[in-house]
Design an enzyme around this catalytic site. Structure first.
Site, PDB file in Angstrom:
ATOM      1  N   ARG A 294      20.396  78.434  51.067  1.00 49.19           N
ATOM      2  CA  ARG A 294      19.646  79.881  50.953  1.00 49.19           C
ATOM      3  C   ARG A 294      19.269  80.528  52.488  1.00 49.19           C
ATOM      4  O   ARG A 294      19.423  79.644  53.325  1.00 49.19           O
ATOM      5  CB  ARG A 294      18.015  79.758  50.207  1.00 49.19           C
ATOM      6  CG  ARG A 294      18.126  79.589  48.835  1.00 49.19           C
ATOM      7  CD  ARG A 294      18.364  80.916  48.221  1.00 49.19           C
ATOM      8  NE  ARG A 294      18.366  80.783  46.658  1.00 49.19           N
ATOM      9  CZ  ARG A 294      19.666  80.646  45.880  1.00 49.19           C
ATOM     10  NH1 ARG A 294      20.676  80.811  46.444  1.00 49.19           N
ATOM     11  NH2 ARG A 294      19.538  80.401  44.515  1.00 49.19           N
TER      12      ARG A 294
ATOM     13  N   HIS B  60      26.694  86.498  50.014  1.00 47.75           N
ATOM     14  CA  HIS B  60      26.288  85.729  48.868  1.00 47.75           C
ATOM     15  C   HIS B  60      27.301  85.668  47.625  1.00 47.75           C
ATOM     16  O   HIS B  60      26.715  86.178  46.638  1.00 47.75           O
ATOM     17  CB  HIS B  60      24.937  86.381  48.489  1.00 47.75           C
ATOM     18  CG  HIS B  60      23.920  85.227  47.766  1.00 47.75           C
ATOM     19  ND1 HIS B  60      22.785  85.024  48.101  1.00 47.75           N
ATOM     20  CD2 HIS B  60      24.340  84.229  47.128  1.00 47.75           C
ATOM     21  CE1 HIS B  60      22.224  84.027  47.092  1.00 47.75           C
ATOM     22  NE2 HIS B  60      23.280  83.763  46.445  1.00 47.75           N
TER      23      HIS B  60
END
Ligand SMILES: NC(=O)c1ccc[n+]([C@@H]2O[C@H](COP(=O)([O-])OP(=O)(O)OC[C@H]3O[C@@H](n4cnc5c(N)ncnc54)[C@H](OP(=O)(O)O)[C@@H]3O)[C@@H](O)[C@H]2O)c1
Length: 308
Positions: free
Chosen positions: A223, A271
Site C-alpha cells: 500500500r 495500482h
C-alpha cells in the site's frame, strides 16, 4: 438477502450480473441510494465512507472488494461485524507476474539502460546472474509466499519476512523485529507485500533503507502508506537506494506534479499489480453468502485485532 454494494470499479455492471447469476434471489442495493439501512444484511464494499457501516443494524458480514482490508479498518466507527477479504488465485497469479517482472527489471538494470537509451549512450555494466542476487520479500502471506516461490524458481536467492516464524522450502525465512534487521542486511531487491496496519505503516522509510546494502532497490506493491515518500527520494538522491518500482501511492491517482512521475530511478504503475476480477471473485462472494445463509463458517475472515 439484501446486499449493500459500493464500488468505484469500471466493472460494476459485470459484478452485478455475475452476483445475480450466482445468487438469483440476492437483492443488490447500490450505494449511495441503497434504501432502508435497516434492511441490509451484507456489505460488499470498497472504501465505504466512514460511519456508513455502523448505520446498518442487521449487518452480518462485511466483504472487502479486494485482498486488503485497510480501507475498512480506517473507519473509526467500523462495527464489530466479521470482515472477509478476497483470496483469489487469479489475483495472486497476476501479482506474482507483476513482482517477477519488477524484480527482473531491477535485476537486469533496466532503469540504467532506459536512462542510457534516452541519452543515446552505449555502456555495458557487470550483470550478476539470479543466483547471485538476493531478494527479500516483506510479508509471506497469500501473495508474498507465491511471489517468493516463483522468484526462487527463477534462480534468485530468496528470503522472506513475516510476523510469525515460517518454514518455506527453499526460502530463508525471518520473523519479528530481529529477523527484519537480519533479512534487510542481505537484501539487494526488497519487495513489500505486507498488509497496511498500524504496525506496518511507514515501514519503508529512512531507517529501513539504511539497513539495506548500499544501492539496494525496492518494489512496493503493498500500500502507498507503507512508503515514506520523502525518505525514498532522499535515499535515491544519496545513492543508498538504486531504484524503485511502485504500484501503490499515498494519493491515488498519483498527482500530476508528483516527483515520482519523472524520476529517472522510479518506475510507476497505476495500482494495477493485481486487479479484482468479477468472474473469479463473484463465486467467492456467492460462497460466503451461502455460508451465512446456512450458518457455516465463512472463509478468509480477518482478525480485527491484527487488522489483516
Ligand atoms: N497492488 C495491488 O494491486 C495489490 C493487490 C492485492 C493485494 N495487495 C496488498 O498485498 C497485501 C498482502 O496480501 P496477502 O493476501 O498476502 O496478506 P496475508 O495473507 O494476510 O499475509 C500478510 C503477511 O504479512 C505478514 N505481516 C503482517 N503484519 C506484519 C508485521 N507487523 N510484521 C511482520 N510481518 C507481518 C504476515 O505475517 P504472518 O504470516 O506471521 O501473519 C503475513 O505473512 C494486501 O493487504 C494488500 O495491501 C496489493
Amino acid at each position: 438477502m439484501n446486499l449493500l454494494f459500493k464500488t468505484s470499479s469500471l466493472k460494476a455492471t459485470l459484478w452485478q450480473s455475475e452476483l445475480q447469476r450466482l445468487v438469483p434471489d440476492l437483492v443488490i442495493r447500490k450505494w449511495p441510494d441503497f434504501g432502508d439501512p435497516g434492511e441490509i444484511d451484507l456489505a460488499l464494499v470498497w472504501r465505504p465512507p466512514h460511519g456508513l457501516l455502523k448505520t446498518l443494524p442487521k449487518l452480518k458480514l462485511i466483504m472487502s472488494l479486494g485482498a486488503g482490508v485497510d480501507h475498512l479498518f480506517e473507519d473509526p466507527e467500523l462495527p464489530r461485524v466479521p470482515v472477509m477479504r478476497l483470496v483469489d488465485p487469479r489475483m495472486i497469479g497476476e501479482m506474482t507476474e507483476y513482482v517477477t517482472l519488477a524484480v527482473l527489471r531491477l535485476h537486469r538494470l533496466d532503469l540504467t539502460y532506459l536512462e542510457q537509451q534516452r541519452e543515446r549512450r552505449w555502456a555495458e555494466h557487470i550483470q550478476p546472474v539470479a543466483a547471485e542476487r538476493r531478494v527479500g520479500v516483506l510479508g509471506l502471506g497469500q501473495y508474498g509466499s507465491d511471489a517468493a516461490f516463483r522468484l526462487k524458481s527463477l534462480g534468485f536467492d530468496v528470503a522472506g519476512w513475516s510476523r510469525s516464524p515460517k518454514n518455506l522450502p527453499g526460502i530463508a525465512c525471518y520473523a519479528g523485529e530481529s529477523g527484519l534487521a537480519a533479512m534487510l542486511a542481505r537484501t539487494e531487491i526488497l519487495v513489500c507485500l505486507l498488509p497496511l496496519t498500524p504496525e506496518t505503516e511507514g515501514i519503508l522509510g529512512a531507517g529501513l533503507f539504511a539497513a539495506l546494502p548500499r544501492g539496494a532497490m525496492i518494489v512496493n506493491v503493498g500500500r502507498g502508506r507503507h512508503l515514506v515518500e520523502v525518505d525514498l527520494l532522499a535515499a535515491l538522491e544519496s545513492g543508498q537506494l538504486g531504484g524503485a518500482v511502485l504500484d501503490v501511492f499515498r494519493e491515488e491517482p498519483l498527482p500530476e506534479a508528483h516527483p515520482f512521475w519523472r524520476h529517472p530511478h522510479i518506475l510507476v504503475t497505476p495500482h494495477v499489480a493485481a486487479a479484482t476480477n468479477p468472474l473469479t471473485c463473484a463465486p467467492l462472494i456467492a460462497e460466503a453468502i451461502g455460508c451465512i445463509r446456512h450458518g457455516r463458517p465463512v472463509a478468509n475472515l480477518v482478525d480485527p485485532e491484527r487488522q489483516y
